[in-house]
Design a protein around this motif. Structure first.
Motif, mmCIF file in Angstrom:
data_model
loop_
_atom_site.group_PDB
_atom_site.id
_atom_site.type_symbol
_atom_site.label_atom_id
_atom_site.label_comp_id
_atom_site.label_asym_id
_atom_site.label_seq_id
_atom_site.Cartn_x
_atom_site.Cartn_y
_atom_site.Cartn_z
ATOM 1 N N ALA A 20 -1.555 0.557 -5.019
ATOM 2 C CA ALA A 20 -2.364 1.022 -6.145
ATOM 3 C C ALA A 20 -1.485 1.520 -7.283
ATOM 4 C CB ALA A 20 -3.290 2.152 -5.684
ATOM 5 N N SER A 45 -6.061 3.473 -9.565
ATOM 6 C CA SER A 45 -7.311 4.157 -9.230
ATOM 7 C C SER A 45 -8.229 4.192 -10.442
ATOM 8 C CB SER A 45 -7.020 5.567 -8.730
ATOM 9 O OG SER A 45 -6.296 5.495 -7.525
ATOM 10 N N LYS A 166 -7.070 6.694 1.587
ATOM 11 C CA LYS A 166 -5.626 6.822 1.350
ATOM 12 C C LYS A 166 -5.213 8.283 1.497
ATOM 13 C CE LYS A 166 -1.948 5.316 -1.692
ATOM 14 N NZ LYS A 166 -1.655 4.519 -2.888
ATOM 15 N N GLY A 218 8.990 5.746 -3.613
ATOM 16 C CA GLY A 218 10.229 4.976 -3.491
ATOM 17 C C GLY A 218 10.909 5.155 -2.149
ATOM 18 N N SER A 244 2.318 2.292 2.875
ATOM 19 C CA SER A 244 3.146 2.248 1.677
ATOM 20 C C SER A 244 4.041 3.465 1.642
ATOM 21 C CB SER A 244 2.303 2.194 0.400
ATOM 22 O OG SER A 244 1.603 3.395 0.218
ATOM 23 N N GLY A 246 8.076 3.355 -0.111
ATOM 24 C CA GLY A 246 9.453 2.894 -0.095
ATOM 25 C C GLY A 246 9.679 1.493 0.422
ATOM 26 N N GLY A 267 4.936 -0.633 -3.722
ATOM 27 C CA GLY A 267 4.614 0.137 -4.919
ATOM 28 C C GLY A 267 5.763 0.175 -5.899
ATOM 29 N N THR A 268 6.538 1.239 -5.813
ATOM 30 C CA THR A 268 7.623 1.483 -6.763
ATOM 31 C C THR A 268 8.534 0.270 -6.943
ATOM 32 O OG1 THR A 268 7.538 3.823 -6.229
ATOM 33 C CG2 THR A 268 9.583 3.025 -7.202
#
Ligand SMILES: Cc1cc2nc3c(=O)[nH]c(=O)nc-3n(C[C@H](O)[C@H](O)[C@H](O)COP(=O)(O)OP(=O)(O)OC[C@H]3O[C@@H](n4cnc5c(N)ncnc54)[C@H](O)[C@@H]3O)c2cc1C
Ligand SMILES: Cc1cc2nc3c(=O)[nH]c(=O)nc-3n(C[C@H](O)[C@H](O)[C@H](O)COP(=O)(O)OP(=O)(O)OC[C@H]3O[C@@H](n4cnc5c(N)ncnc54)[C@H](O)[C@@H]3O)c2cc1C
Ligand SMILES: Cc1cc2nc3c(=O)[nH]c(=O)nc-3n(C[C@H](O)[C@H](O)[C@H](O)COP(=O)(O)O)c2cc1C
Ligand SMILES: Cc1cc2nc3c(=O)[nH]c(=O)nc-3n(C[C@H](O)[C@H](O)[C@H](O)COP(=O)(O)O)c2cc1C
Ligand code: FES
Ligand code: FES
Lengths: 308, 277, 308, 277
Positions: A20, A45, A166, A218, A244, A246, A267-268
């Motif tokens: 997200a 979101s 989440k 991360g 999720s 890293g 993600g990151t």
């Protein structure tokens, strides 16, 4: 080897998703990002109304991590449905819509609005937003609050559409929050959201973020995410987990699966490399192909070795 | 290189100017189509690095073709971890680059007098601009502010005899800007961080001079994904929005930027709630 | 500029300490480490009995971090007093003894035993050890448990010897735990212990640590530590805080002080560089010297800028 | 370099052997006093690196003096992030090193026949050992196990004609060891990770041959601080203790290591509680 998987009754083409907020609403990504090649794209979101977000700076780099405090900027649910969702669907993305609000009733309304909307294959409830019921504690920090919101969303979501809650990795007892969510009807959980953190700019003596504190994401938080996945899978072995925190390589994804995740989201890593999702997917498939049991064989295998 | 893409650049050369290093990157393709005010986004470290994010760098000189296709020059700040990493790469090291990115400066239709104001490394953003302006018959005047403007100064000297640099003589960017604004100046181009440009933007606001500002803001994905680069900008409809510098900028019309409100989400901004400072 | 500081009535030569467990008991360090040059050396956590520790592997490297699960190996309190403490004192170290046990009564007994022992200038209570009262939750995760242990230790410690409670950064609400500790008599807090984490070895498909989960330390957790220090200092501005979590440079130490720490301790960085403590002390002094107000002026200054 | 210290080494040279690189480091001082079985602890990355910990490296060849004082050779595994970093350092790069560390092999008083068993990079630990043994009149026989033993093999050929290496011919380390154990062998020296040495240690246990094992274990501080390197070793008093490999090792008497219980804290270990697996 097949890469597809059924989670909570919903089929996904593969197990690597965009986390997200990290593929934006998709349209911003260069073509190489190939959203259609991911198992799903989880949207940033979506809130009831349009939001401008928090004051700058909204981000600071930390060792192997990133802290951000965006304040959920975006066009609100109506803008999203009018403009962003159709684009994602047109481009072949399997869309999980993440929703965030400040009270259970607003979460319910968002879910209601998403009901029957073409192209929404699942809903993810962002519980890291502070909620007014609690004196502004994020609901993910409190089993009761979290359960209440999940219940409201599940009741207002079509039967065939799975709902993922989440959760946070820096709550005292993530298992009890996960249990409360499952009790309230969650079909799965997403673990973990960014961890509460902060930066100070030593040169100015001020907080590095305009909002003072923010979320740490991360590779720095991968060990925290693995621990959360491990604990929840140990307690609730049949619960689908989207992990999720890293994930940057196929090896990271494999570790998450070994700890108990059914799918992973990137993600990151997408922020600095828009093609990271596809690369993780390919690397993960490669790792699974070199082992017996394929992708499904990875799932929770670290527990088997330990309990054997 | 005319369309944004992800490519592997080769480090061709490095030369130092004060606290900065000019790094020449070869692109493998024609780079002369990069427009003034655009930038590249550079991955500044390898897989074992604790630095995760790309760094934006203004495109300075860009040549159509060299030994290995076209090249671009970027000016890297040696005092920052990202710039230091890039500058430390040996010749022929490979670097992951995305670009060119962002909306470029627009050029005046008719020849006119332009004032180019650049801060520190951002003077690099004025290099191709000056060349293009002069080739259209414009007169360019330079105001170079900061400790390390040597790279910009080199170009300035090629295209203009009216150069003012800040080596000790200037009290404030505000006064310096005012001192250069005579009736002949019709367009001001500026480049620097939002903090550096704030006094320039404020003083020019409503002065009747066109002002195009190329802003450095925190910039992470460079691709409209993260919204981390947003700043408050008024639209033609009068409504203020939080606008992404990486894609709707980095060049903005100076009169539309809410200079007084940088770093905040103004209360009258679309989607702002009162709770936000 | 003077580097010395009085915390909870006790004078320290400077504000940079060695974190618990990261200078061992001192004797192992090469001469360059110069223990006498640090404000204090916090011992590894001393237990009632000798302990062998947990099974191997006890450590794994993570991005900008380290996860460890040692299981508090050591000679126990009697071995420590007979052998290790005298050596530390002889070498000029200002010793804070960290204690750990599995129930409040044992913590009390450890404190009792340390009473009147020459050379112990303060006691730090490691609350991250699982306690039997809780079904093996660390006391730092629960305000009630933490307060109970602090109370037991404070009652059994000499009046002039300050007691610091060491808390966790991954509890839901660190401020309420800190308040409970202060209410129970803690003279200060140490923030933060290693964060609960895990590693998976993708090559073997097994947990990377023999104990499965462990503590994440190093620069990766600095943002979490800063956030904890910030929150506790905002709530309890007069409470002395010893900050640890990823401090590797004088700048890191300055950031911790700006967030609200009175002193910092260097942990993981000492493992790869035994001279890191002295270097951090020198760099911090240099940063303070370049600002008005010296070291004391750094303390909490990020809050002042924000509230001004 | 005779006493452990922290020093800045200069990278002198690198040459590759399979998946490994031999890196020559200059120490600035006399390095010939390093004893066989000792190691150095190398900081494998700069300030922006995500790798925090030092890496232990066996000391291979060590010369008394070269262009910049004495030198040592280490063999770095290119497949590991730490080894890859070290090998990637250009010539004259500076590297932070602590050493020599650890208790060395003890040498037999009288000339005798010795079997030297080395695995992979750990064969480097046997290089100076062979030299010292031969100079004392011992006969040395080599068993080199693993894919990448070229560095050790080079030395082996200088000091011995009895070399067995594992290139495909050997079924298991256990069988290989047995096959080399005739009556003439009075001392076995071995070097490898705990996993690699386990079958060797087990088979030699109680065989009446002296066995000295140089073990690679996870090793973090190298200075008795962190206890992360502990393994179960029986003392002369019969009591098993968790003993630190970095300082009480890396060389242990093979008969005292609890080979069957590596990776655990045996229940009869000093301070063990029943709860510990
Ligand atoms: C359009 C643009 C062009 C630029 N051109 C140059 C150039 O030519 N030469 C040069 O040396 N630098 C340039 N910069 C700044 C450069 O990208 C780096 O942010 C800066 O050098 C600081 O580097 P750092 O390693 O300390 O990173 P940090 O400032 O610590 O930044 C780390 C990450 O956060 C982002 N970030 C956070 N705060 C800021 C901020 N205030 N400004 C920008 N990014 C931030 C960075 O982009 C990066 O992704 C430019 C920035 C922008 C937006
Ligand atoms: C006495 C000794 C001598 C050694 N000599 C050599 C040599 O000459 N050449 C060589 O290539 N390697 C050698 N090693 C191993 C080397 O130190 C590295 O651990 C190995 O190369 C793996 O590197 P890595 O970058 O993957 O680090 P990782 O294995 O990920 O290790 C990261 C950190 O944890 C420690 N660690 C974790 N697990 C282990 C483990 N199982 N074994 C050792 N350390 C671990 C490391 O020391 C390091 O500090 C030696 C180890 C020891 C103990
Ligand atoms: C820039 C950015 C924006 C994010 N936006 C959201 C969001 O809108 N909703 C949400 O639930 N999580 C959001 N997250 C959290 C991520 O989805 C992800 O759970 C977290 O960052 C950990 O994964 P990572 O380490 O791979 O980034 C965001 C993270 C980042 C870095
Ligand atoms: C190897 C190691 C051993 C530790 N032992 C202890 C201990 O015995 N007691 C304790 O309270 N904390 C212990 N800690 C935690 C540190 O004291 C410190 O609070 C934590 O690691 C965060 O700081 P750092 O990031 O600087 O390491 C240990 C940490 C490490 C890495
Ligand atoms: S930098 Fe990410 S949206 Fe602009
Ligand atoms: S490596 Fe730290 S005690 Fe041995």
């Amino acid at each position: 080897m097949t890469e597809d998987v059924v989670l909570a009754g919903q089929r996904f083409a593969n197990r690597v998703f965009a986390a997200a907020g990290c593929a934006g609403t998709g349209r911003e990504l260069p073509a190489q990002a190939n959203l259609a090649g991911l198992g799903a794209v989880i949207t940033r979101s979506i809130t009831p109304e349009a939001r401008a977000g928090l004051a700058a700076p909204r981000i600071a780099e930390t060792p192997s991590g990133l802290i951000n405090a965006l304040g959920l900027p975006g066009p609100g649910i109506e803008g999203f449905l009018a403009d962003e969702l159709p684009w994602l669907v047109d481009h072949g993305a399997a869309v999980i819509v993440s929703i965030a609000a400040e009270q259970a009733a607003d979460y319910a309304r968002l879910a209601q609005r998403l009901r029957q909307v073409e192209g929404v294959i699942a809903v993810e409830i962002n519980l890291s937003n502070p909620v007014t019921e609690s004196g502004r504690l994020p609901a993910a920090m409190d089993a009761g609050l979290a359960g209440g919101i999940v219940h409201a969303v599940r009741r207002n979501t079509a039967a065939g559409t799975p709902v993922f809650a989440k959760l946070s990795g820096d709550t005292t007892d993530i298992v009890s929050v996960a249990r409360a969510c499952v009790g309230a009807g969650a079909d799965g959980v997403s673990l973990i959201n960014a961890v509460r953190g902060m930066g100070i700019d030593a040169a100015t003596g001020k907080p590095a973020l305009g909002a003072w504190t923010g979320g740490l994401s991360g590779p720095a938080i991968k060990p925290i995410a693995l621990r959360a996945v491990w604990e929840v899978h140990a307690a609730l072995p049949d619960l689908p987990i989207i992990a999720s925190g890293g994930v940057r390589t196929g090896t990271d994804a494999a570790e998450m699966m070994m700890a108990g995740a059914s799918a992973v989201s990137v993600g990151t890593a997408l922020l600095s490399d828009p093609t990271a999702g596809i690369r993780v997917r390919e690397e993960l498939a490669g790792i699974a192909a070199r082992r017996e049991g394929g992708l499904q064989g990875l799932l929770g295998c670290a527990h088997q070795e330990v309990t054997a | 290189m005319s369309q944004a893409g992800q490519w592997t650049a080769t480090v061709m050369a490095r030369r130092d100017t004060g606290d900065y290093a000019v790094v020449t990157l070869s692109a493998g393709t024609d780079t002369s189509t990069a427009r003034p005010g655009q930038f590249v986004s550079v991955k500044v470290a390898g897989p074992d690095s604790a630095l995760l994010l790309r760094r934006a760098m203004w495109i300075g000189e860009a040549t159509a073709s060299g030994r290995e296709g076209g090249t671009i020059e970027v000016v890297a700040d040696l005092r920052e971890p990202g710039g230091a990493w890039l500058a430390a790469q040996p010749q022929s090291a490979r670097v992951d680059v995305i670009g060119p990115l962002g909306r470029p400066f627009s050029l005046p239709r008719d020849p006119t007098t332009c004032l180019l104001i650049g801060f520190e490394t951002a003077t690099a953003a004025l290099v191709k601009l000056a060349e293009d302006l002069v080739s259209r018959g414009c007169r360019v005047r330079f105001l170079l502010l900061g400790q390390n403007v040597a790279y910009g100064a080199l170009t300035a000297r090629r295209f203009s005899s009216e150069i003012m640099d800040s080596s000790g003589r200037i009290t404030s960017p505000r006064d310096a800007t005012l001192s250069q604004l005579d009736d002949s100046v019709e367009v001001v181009y500026s480049a620097g961080t939002t903090e550096q440009l704030q006094p320039v933007g404020q003083i020019l606001m409503g002065k009747g001079v066109a002002h195009q500002a190329a802003v450095e803001t925190p910039l992470v994905c460079g691709s409209r994904t993260c919204t981390l680069c947003a700043l408050p900008v008024r639209g033609r409809d009068g409504v203020t929005r939080m606008v992404r510098a990486c894609t709707e900028g980095p060049v903005f019309q100076g009169d539309f930027v809410r200079w007084d409100d940088l770093g905040t989400v103004p209360g009258d901004c679309l989607g702002a709630s009162e709770e936000i400072r």
